[in-house]
Design an enzyme around this catalytic site. Structure first.
Site, short mmCIF file in Angstrom:
data_model
loop_
_atom_site.label_atom_id
_atom_site.label_comp_id
_atom_site.label_asym_id
_atom_site.label_seq_id
_atom_site.Cartn_x
_atom_site.Cartn_y
_atom_site.Cartn_z
N ILE A 52 0.86 -1.19 0.00
CA ILE A 52 0.00 0.00 0.00
C ILE A 52 0.89 1.24 0.00
CG2 ILE A 52 -1.73 1.32 1.28
CD1 ILE A 52 -2.77 -1.32 2.40
N GLU A 63 2.45 -3.50 5.68
CA GLU A 63 1.45 -3.24 4.65
C GLU A 63 1.79 -3.97 3.35
OE1 GLU A 63 4.37 0.30 4.36
OE2 GLU A 63 3.65 -1.11 5.86
#
Length: 401
Positions: A263, A305
């Protein structure tokens, strides 16, 4: 006071039922807080109560009332046992057809006990129906998951044997005819005294083994599952991917792809909206990844992430999509995610690194390093793009927004 053989049986079943009820109750309270565990605890507690009622049946002056009451109690126990296995299989225990059948059986019992007395019919109904219920319990165990585990297979056998014993007792009872026949009554009682305690105890023990097996499977799953997103963790991904990329699964000539995605600017989301918003973003993104690729894909979270996907590219090609096209579709869907947290709504973008390889090529670790290099290149190209790893002397293929 003289104690009969049946009284000894009731006493033994009472203590067995109490112990099993306590074990299931403690399991519910400590390690397996599932509704079916609580129901099984209730089943054995009620079985203990039934044992006490049977042992003290002489206090009932109205024998017809006693017979109707104790058999209604038996029907309740049979339904609760089945309901526990239904709940374990994540199915509703409130099947109207079965509930109507229970009520109908009890009404027939009342009819042949009070209004049109018939010894064979009234003694046959509950054992025969109980046998059918035991087979239904075995079916629920069999139908819970794709592969029957050893404890489940043993439980199915025990429930089937218990069901056969009940049906045999029902057939013997029916053989009496309208009036009580001492020969068949003695045979009926012998079947109950010899086989029922062992079958009942076996049913309880193997139900307990199923519970222990379920807990073991849950612990195994927890060891390889990311607690936040419910996809594989790093350990789980490595284990699953090594199994799936073995030649015995796909064949050495088969091709696969590893995709590492991250991300973009995730720290900014945490700093601006808080860590709960960041967690929600991770959950939403992981759900998108699990639905964006085919069923054979393995999705794992390997960092804060950072996620990884192992994709069998033969399955992708069946849909007339290249791996790159599929990843690009996923990337664009990521941009369209609207994540709400409190009064705030925000969007995500993600970068993807892709490596395609033959199953026989090097190791998963080597392919992960290549995919990670492609992800690094995607970040350097401005993020929110997909990059395919190629040899250093070849051009890098990408599509940036």
């Amino acid at each position: 006071m003289q104690i009969s053989g049946s009284d000894y049986t009731y006493i033994a079943l009472f203590f067995i039922s109490i112990m099993l009820s306590i074990v299931f109750g403690l399991s519910y309270k400590t390690i397996q807080p599932k509704k079916h565990t609580l129901i099984w605890s209730l089943v054995f507690a009620l079985a203990a109560v039934k044992g006490v009622i049977n042992a003290t049946n002489h206090i009932f002056t109205d024998r017809d009332f006693y017979w109707i009451f104790i058999n209604a109690f038996s029907l309740l126990l049979q339904w609760l046992t089945w309901a526990g296995f239904r709940l374990r299989a994540k199915r509703s225990p409130f099947e109207l057809k079965l509930i109507f059948a229970l009520i109908f059986i009890e009404l027939i019992l009342v009819y042949f006990t009070v209004f049109n007395p018939h010894a064979g019919y009234r003694m046959m109904l509950i054992p025969l129906f109980g046998g059918i219920m035991m087979f239904l319990c075995g079916w629920e165990i069999f139908n819970t998951q794709n592969k029957v585990r050893p404890a489940e297979a043993a439980a199915i056998i025990i429930f089937s044997l218990y069901g056969l014993t009940q049906i045999a007792a029902g057939i013997i009872a029916l053989s009496q005819g309208p009036t009580v026949d001492s020969y068949y009554l003695d045979l009926y009682q012998q079947v109950n005294l010899i086989f029922m305690p062992a079958a009942f105890t076996g049913m309880g023990v193997f139900t307990l083994l199923i519970l222990v097996d379920d807990i073991g499977e849950k612990l195994k799953a927890l060891a390889v599952t990311d607690s936040l997103t419910q996809v594989f963790n790093r350990r789980g991904f490595y284990q699953k991917s090594k199994v799936l990329t073995s030649g015995s699964n796909y064949g050495d000539a088969a091709t696969a792809a590893i995709i590492i995605t991250d991300i973009d600017n995730f720290k900014t989301i945490n700093d601006k909206y808080g860590h709960h918003a960041g967690d929600k973003a991770l959950i939403c993104f992981s759900k998108l990844l699990t639905t964006a690729f085919n069923d054979s894909a393995v999705v794992g979270r390997i960092g804060g992430e950072e996620f990884v996907i192992l994709l069998h590219t033969t399955a992708v090609n069946k849909n007339s999509l290249t791996t790159y096209e599929l990843v690009e579709r996923c990337r664009k869907e990521t941009q369209e995610l609207d994540i709400s947290h409190g009064n705030n709504t925000f969007n995500l973008t993600a970068s993807f690194g892709i490596v395609e390889f033959h199953i026989s090529d090097s190791s998963i670790e080597d392919q992960l390093r290549k995919a990670d290099q492609a992800l690094y290149d995607a970040k350097n190209q401005g993020r929110n793009c997909s990059v395919i790893y190629q040899d250093p002397d070849k051009d890098i293929v990408s599509e940036a927004t």
